[in-house]
Design a protein around this motif. Structure first.
Motif, PDB file in Angstrom:
ATOM      1  N   ASN A  29      -4.512   5.577   3.006  1.00  0.00           N
ATOM      2  CA  ASN A  29      -2.966   4.987   2.948  1.00  0.00           C
ATOM      3  C   ASN A  29      -2.444   5.671   3.984  1.00  0.00           C
ATOM      4  N   ASN A  58      -3.604   4.987   7.756  1.00  0.00           N
ATOM      5  CA  ASN A  58      -3.108   3.518   7.892  1.00  0.00           C
ATOM      6  C   ASN A  58      -1.646   3.677   8.241  1.00  0.00           C
ATOM      7  N   ASN A  72      -0.096   2.546  11.757  1.00  0.00           N
ATOM      8  CA  ASN A  72       0.857   1.215  11.633  1.00  0.00           C
ATOM      9  C   ASN A  72       2.487   1.692  12.143  1.00  0.00           C
ATOM     10  N   SER A 112      -6.813  -3.474  13.333  1.00  0.00           N
ATOM     11  CA  SER A 112      -6.125  -4.013  12.447  1.00  0.00           C
ATOM     12  C   SER A 112      -7.095  -4.606  10.979  1.00  0.00           C
ATOM     13  N   TRP A 161      -8.531  -1.982   9.662  1.00  0.00           N
ATOM     14  CA  TRP A 161      -8.511  -0.869   9.009  1.00  0.00           C
ATOM     15  C   TRP A 161      -7.837  -0.707   7.722  1.00  0.00           C
ATOM     16  N   ASP A 162      -7.212  -1.646   7.343  1.00  0.00           N
ATOM     17  CA  ASP A 162      -6.333  -1.838   6.068  1.00  0.00           C
ATOM     18  C   ASP A 162      -7.513  -1.774   4.836  1.00  0.00           C
ATOM     19  N   LYS A 163      -8.503  -2.939   5.018  1.00  0.00           N
ATOM     20  CA  LYS A 163      -9.620  -3.322   4.385  1.00  0.00           C
ATOM     21  C   LYS A 163     -10.570  -2.063   4.471  1.00  0.00           C
ATOM     22  N   LYS A 165     -10.215   1.320   2.668  1.00  0.00           N
ATOM     23  CA  LYS A 165     -10.276   1.208   1.367  1.00  0.00           C
ATOM     24  C   LYS A 165     -11.745   0.939   0.888  1.00  0.00           C
TER      25      LYS A 165
END
Length: 252
Positions: free
Chosen positions: A92, A95, A99, A224, A226-228, A231
């Motif tokens: 988190n 990211n 972001n 983009s 990287w959020d997934k 995790k």
């Protein structure tokens, strides 16, 4: 804003379009999950402040910049859910840095290990001293730098990332990190570092904030997913931290 307790400290000061965010923890500025969340939330809050153009990220004291994850919390993890939740904290944070529309300058005054290296890599520009050696020690304790790998590889490349990861017992010098692009500049002393950070952040803050924001998008193109991804990587670390190998290594 100041937040302080056994989980560490977080202090933010605002001046002339520059937000300076300082984190700290008695254990070599390591990160328990609560402090990770505080820093993530603070960066998200600053992202929405139109009066801020630049963020300077620094740590407390004159010693280590960041020792990575809190060993005490790693030892306390007993379930896959707890492990995944802990490492998701680093996911988190990275990211949030990625972001954030503001340019983030890292002030690196000393050594960094594991997640600390990931935080440096997630900065848009990092200034350091000769004392700012780095190490990825995760394999030595039975896990791996899975969450931070995309950020570190983006900065120094897969070859250097592999060298650091497999040489888990070895410190890489600040000069090594400079040559591979993790650091933009290395200064002799902390006094010189502070002068350079101040001058550079003021110069950036004088630029068109919209231009800085658009350049930040360019810097992070292609991330983009990287959020997934981060995790998913957190789940790998969360599983490995439960192993007997890791528990025994952390106790030693």
């Amino acid at each position: 804003m100041l937040a302080t307790d056994k989980n560490g400290t977080l202090l933010t000061t605002l001046e002339n379009k520059i937000a300076t965010v300082q984190f700290g923890h008695p254990a070599s500025n390591s990160f328990p999950r609560v402090l990770l969340d505080r820093l993530t939330n603070e960066l998200t809050f600053l992202n929405d402040n139109p009066e801020i153009s630049v963020i300077v990220l620094k740590s407390e004291g004159n010693g280590a910049f960041c020792a990575g994850a809190s060993f005490d919390e790693l030892l306390a993890i007993s379930t896959l859910e707890e492990g995944t939740r802990f490492f998701t904290g680093f996911a988190n944070l990275i990211n949030a840095m990625r972001n954030c529309r503001k340019i983030i300058i890292g002030r690196i005054q000393g050594k960094a290990v594991g997640g600390g290296v990931g935080i440096i890599a997630a900065c848009d520009y990092a200034l350091a001293t000769n004392e700012s050696a780095i190490k990825l020690s995760e394999l030595a304790i039975g896990i791996g730098p899975f969450v931070i790998e995309p950020a570190v590889s983006r900065k120094i490349g897969k070859t250097a990332m592999s060298e650091m990861t497999l040489g888990a017992h070895e410190w890489k010098t600040a000069s090594w990190a400079l040559q591979r692009g993790l650091y933009a500049k290395v200064l002799e002393k902390q006094e010189e570092l502070d002068l350079e950070v101040t001058a550079f952040s003021k110069k950036l803050a004088s630029y068109n904030p919209k231009a800085l924001e658009e350049m930040k998008k360019v810097f992070w193109e292609g991330t983009s997913h990287w959020d997934k991804l981060l995790k998913e990587r957190a789940a790998i670390s969360g599983k490995l931290v439960l192993s007997d190998f890791t528990k025994n290594a952390l106790i030693k």
